[in-house]
Design an enzyme around this catalytic site. Structure first.
Site, PDB file in Angstrom:
ATOM      1  N   LYS A 109      -9.024  33.988  -9.299  1.00 39.25           N
ATOM      2  CA  LYS A 109     -10.049  33.800 -10.322  1.00 39.25           C
ATOM      3  C   LYS A 109      -9.586  32.504 -11.067  1.00 39.25           C
ATOM      4  O   LYS A 109     -10.438  31.730 -11.541  1.00 39.25           O
ATOM      5  CB  LYS A 109      -9.954  35.018 -11.158  1.00 39.25           C
ATOM      6  CG  LYS A 109     -10.866  36.073 -10.446  1.00 39.25           C
ATOM      7  CD  LYS A 109     -10.704  37.494 -11.025  1.00 39.25           C
ATOM      8  CE  LYS A 109     -11.442  38.518 -10.392  1.00 39.25           C
ATOM      9  NZ  LYS A 109     -11.423  39.816 -10.886  1.00 39.25           N
TER      10      LYS A 109
ATOM     11  N   GLN B 205      -8.505  42.800 -15.663  1.00 41.48           N
ATOM     12  CA  GLN B 205      -8.263  43.402 -13.893  1.00 41.48           C
ATOM     13  C   GLN B 205      -8.111  44.820 -14.065  1.00 41.48           C
ATOM     14  O   GLN B 205      -7.286  45.146 -14.458  1.00 41.48           O
ATOM     15  CB  GLN B 205      -7.332  42.173 -13.474  1.00 41.48           C
ATOM     16  CG  GLN B 205      -7.127  42.356 -11.953  1.00 41.48           C
ATOM     17  CD  GLN B 205      -8.544  42.124 -11.043  1.00 41.48           C
ATOM     18  OE1 GLN B 205      -9.151  41.164 -11.797  1.00 41.48           O
ATOM     19  NE2 GLN B 205      -8.714  42.553 -10.139  1.00 41.48           N
TER      20      GLN B 205
ATOM     21  N   ASP C  27     -17.471  40.367 -16.729  1.00 42.35           N
ATOM     22  CA  ASP C  27     -17.642  41.555 -15.737  1.00 42.35           C
ATOM     23  C   ASP C  27     -18.857  42.593 -15.786  1.00 42.35           C
ATOM     24  O   ASP C  27     -19.206  43.154 -14.836  1.00 42.35           O
ATOM     25  CB  ASP C  27     -16.242  42.538 -15.732  1.00 42.35           C
ATOM     26  CG  ASP C  27     -15.308  42.030 -14.844  1.00 42.35           C
ATOM     27  OD1 ASP C  27     -15.566  41.481 -13.713  1.00 42.35           O
ATOM     28  OD2 ASP C  27     -14.048  42.379 -15.190  1.00 42.35           O
TER      29      ASP C  27
HETATM   30  N1  GUN Z   1     -11.135  45.302  -9.665  1.00 38.89           N
HETATM   31  C1  GUN Z   1     -11.384  45.072  -8.483  1.00 38.89           C
HETATM   32  N2  GUN Z   1     -12.787  44.223  -8.738  1.00 38.89           N
HETATM   33  C2  GUN Z   1     -12.819  43.917  -9.973  1.00 38.89           C
HETATM   34  C3  GUN Z   1     -13.825  43.105 -10.741  1.00 38.89           C
HETATM   35  O1  GUN Z   1     -14.906  42.774 -10.228  1.00 38.89           O
HETATM   36  N3  GUN Z   1     -13.438  43.043 -12.048  1.00 38.89           N
HETATM   37  C4  GUN Z   1     -12.305  43.466 -12.557  1.00 38.89           C
HETATM   38  N4  GUN Z   1     -11.983  43.277 -13.922  1.00 38.89           N
HETATM   39  N5  GUN Z   1     -11.459  44.436 -11.768  1.00 38.89           N
HETATM   40  C5  GUN Z   1     -11.735  44.494 -10.439  1.00 38.89           C
END
Ligand code: GUN
Length: 283
Positions: free
Chosen positions: A53, A97, A120
């Site tokens: 990311k 995350q 998100d």
């Molecule tokens: N863990 C797995 N997928 C995601 C996501 O799309 N966003 C976040 N913040 N954590 C995750």
């Protein structure tokens, strides 16, 4: 029938080239888009996702900050950092995350993020807005899948869509978006009786259950569109999805590969949401 392979890398590249131009346009006006990513603990998969990311942000010309904490960090430390980022004008998107260590109240952490910076789309207010049909931010994985379907010219109106998995991150928002696109939606989960009965009826099948090669060819209707959200590591170290790709691609009309399908699109839509947040602020 041999399925058309929906290439996530190619679509991601096209979209990201546009995002880069828009980011530069904002940067020249002093509003370079900025994303902060918070990682708590040492989960190996999360470390890879967060690195990807942050790298995607840098490549698109975004400002990005990665904040890492030990697994036993007190929640108040992370909450204080979120409050700081909420007030930081260089930061337009904040992502924590998931999963978080067990001692965290996940809902409280997600609610601490300003809804305007919740790229998100996990804040309760934004979940509600999505459910009401006027989303502020669409969660990145389902958003990427909808982009895939639109780009491939797949009309969802009246189609039978089956989602495997009911997570807050993928299954639930996915079902909502498919419903809003006028598909008839079934959500299956670990307690579903006769899962194959449902999957065989699907014109569009989204597999997000986290089990390697779980969806076999006998579970898929010939001509179906199959979207594979799974990222599983096999004993030999290779990655594979939730779908048994070889045999299923022989009968589906379109399918996403793993790797190179949904994964790059998820990160791309994170960039889209961060850019959107920055553009909204600059308006
Ligand atoms: N863990 C797995 N997928 C995601 C996501 O799309 N966003 C976040 N913040 N954590 C995750």
């Amino acid at each position: 029938m041999t399925a058309r392979i929906l290439d996530g890398n190619a679509l991601a590249q096209t979209l990201r080239a546009d995002f880069k131009k828009r980011a530069e346009a904002l940067a020249t006006r002093g509003n370079r888009p900025g994303l902060a990513v918070i990682l708590v603990g040492e989960d190996a998969a999360s470390q890879v996702y967060v690195r990807n990311k942050v790298n995607a942000c840098v490549q698109a010309g975004f400002h990005s900050e990665k904040l890492t904490y030990a697994p036993d960090v007190e929640a108040r430390v992370v909450l204080a950092k979120i409050a700081e980022l909420n007030a930081d004008p260089r930061i337009h998107g904040i992502l924590v995350q998931l999963p978080l260590p067990k001692h965290f109240d996940v809902d409280a952490v997600l609610k601490a993020i300003s809804p305007e910076k919740d790229v998100d789309g996990f804040h309760a207010e934004n979940v509600g807005a999505l459910m009401q049909g006027h989303p502020r931010f669409i969660p990145c994985t389902p958003y990427g899948i909808m982009q895939f379907l639109a780009d491939a010219g797949i009309d969802l109106k009246g189609k039978e869509a089956v989602v495997l998995g009911r997570s807050n991150i993928v299954g639930k928002p996915m079902a909502m978006l498919l419903m809003q696109a006028s598909a008839t939606v079934t959500v299956c989960h670990s307690q579903t009786r006769d899962l194959a009965f449902h999957t065989r009826r699907a014109d569009v099948l989204v597999a997000a259950l986290g089990k390697a090669r779980f969806v076999t060819a006998d579970m898929v209707k010939p001509g179906a569109v199959v979207i594979d959200v799974g990222i599983n590591r096999l004993p030999d170290g290779k990655l594979c999805g939730d779908v048994d790709f070889g045999p299923v691609s022989a009968i589906a009309s379109a399918i996403t590969p793993v790797p190179g399908g949904v994964g790059p699109m998820t990160i791309t839509m994170l960039l889209a949401n961060t850019l959107e947040a920055a553009e909204r602020e600059a308006r």
